[in-house]
Design an enzyme around this catalytic site. Structure first.
Site, PDB file in Angstrom:
ATOM      1  N   ALA A 203      -0.764 -41.997 -14.083  1.00 51.32           N
ATOM      2  CA  ALA A 203      -1.286 -40.847 -13.339  1.00 51.32           C
ATOM      3  C   ALA A 203      -0.221 -40.378 -12.358  1.00 51.32           C
ATOM      4  O   ALA A 203       0.765 -41.075 -12.100  1.00 51.32           O
ATOM      5  CB  ALA A 203      -2.552 -41.249 -12.594  1.00 51.32           C
ATOM      6  N   LYS A 204      -0.462 -39.206 -11.811  1.00 54.07           N
ATOM      7  CA  LYS A 204       0.518 -38.605 -10.886  1.00 54.07           C
ATOM      8  C   LYS A 204       0.838 -39.527  -9.716  1.00 54.07           C
ATOM      9  O   LYS A 204       1.965 -39.583  -9.236  1.00 54.07           O
ATOM     10  CB  LYS A 204       0.000 -37.274 -10.336  1.00 54.07           C
ATOM     11  CG  LYS A 204      -0.314 -36.229 -11.372  1.00 54.07           C
ATOM     12  CD  LYS A 204       0.940 -35.614 -11.988  1.00 54.07           C
ATOM     13  CE  LYS A 204       0.625 -35.063 -13.354  1.00 54.07           C
ATOM     14  NZ  LYS A 204      -0.579 -34.244 -13.397  1.00 54.07           N
TER      15      LYS A 204
END
Ligand code: GLU
Length: 293
Positions: free
Chosen positions: A232-233
């Site tokens: 994920a970011k």
């Protein structure tokens, strides 16, 4: 003519896992002489500017596509038409359940894993008239499971429930839109992350109801973070922009992705096109890629 596709949701920048899946979809399509289409799945969670950045990033790592980019938000008539056909065949019903009611009902002992238990399947006209919230529209499925063939997973057998075709806000649901689009666009090869493998039986079943051909599927392993969770970011320098800030350009990222797919050696420098001639799906890694920043 046959085609593959990449279908990003423009909810933010693509991370390395998304770029890797896109590279694979492109390699599968191009190495098999297919067209490659780009379809933006913008029916929810759209972030301003994300589509343009995603497309620019895909081009920066050397991917190209045929024809104009399509956007689901501009294809409403196709979804309405499919829903009308299913409704005319008696294969839909209105559902007034709230999210909470569904969660409670789905955890009841008689409901198979998370399946919608059919609460609104047989409401009388009076019961419907007494409802005050707008309905979603569900498929009246006449199976509870369906099989698909996957290039990497073999035969996969999975659950089919009365899934949502049109959301409460009137917008086509993901499963409906994907099936209608893949059918209408002549897509006969679906390459995407293996988090969507369990959606494939629902989609293949719906395709059969709409008399659309079933595509070939390959659900590819995802990129995970050091903790084994889906990348994920927040996992650090995971976008092209983040990598650039560390002095690594799109070519370096492509080398990294190609290495992660065991398509090149540790010191090789390649372009996406260089990878086409030797691309062999049978030799792809079958386990997730752990990306540690
Ligand atoms: N839009 C979906 C996603 O970004 C992909 C859907 C698909 O490939 O079928 O996760």
């Amino acid at each position: 003519m046959s085609a593959g596709r990449f279908a990003p949701s423009p909810s933010g920048d693509l991370h390395l896992g998304n770029l890797r899946t896109a590279l694979l979809a492109w390699l599968f399509a191009r190495s098999s002489g297919r067209r490659f289409l780009m379809r933006v799945e913008d029916l929810d969670r759209v972030r301003e500017g994300a589509e343009a950045r995603q497309l620019a990033d895909l081009q920066a790592i050397g991917l190209d596509w045929d024809g104009p980019v399509t956007r689901q938000s501009q294809r409403t008539a196709l979804y309405d038409d499919a829903i009308a056909r299913l409704t005319a065949a008696g294969m839909t019903y209105e559902c007034f359940c709230t999210r909470r009611e569904i969660l409670e009902a789905a955890s009841a002992p008689h409901a198979p894993d998370g399946a919608y238990p059919g609460t609104c399947r047989n409401l009388s006209a009076e019961e419907k008239a007494s409802k005050t919230r707008p309905p979603a529209l569900r498929l009246r499925a006449d199976v509870t499971d369906f099989s698909v063939d996957d290039v990497l997973h073999g035969r996969f057998h999975g659950q089919v429930d009365d899934f949502v075709l049109r959301r409460v806000d009137g917008v086509a649901a993901y499963n409906l839109a994907v099936v209608v689009d893949d059918g209408e666009q002549g897509i006969d090869q679906v390459i995407r992350g293996d988090d969507l493998l369990t959606s494939a039986p629902r989609q293949a079943y719906l395709a059969s109801l709409l008399e659309l051909p079933t595509p070939t599927y390959a659900h590819v392993p995802l990129a995970l973070n050091a903790q084994g969770k889906r990348l994920a970011k927040r996992d650090g320098a995971v976008t092209l922009e983040d990598q650039a800030a560390m002095g690594l350009g799109p070519h370096d990222v492509l080398d990294l992705l190609a290495r992660s797919l065991e398509l090149v050696g540790p010191n090789d420098h390649v372009t996406a096109k260089d990878l086409l001639s030797n691309f062999d799906p049978a030799r792809l890694p079958t386990t997730p890629w752990i990306f540690e920043t």
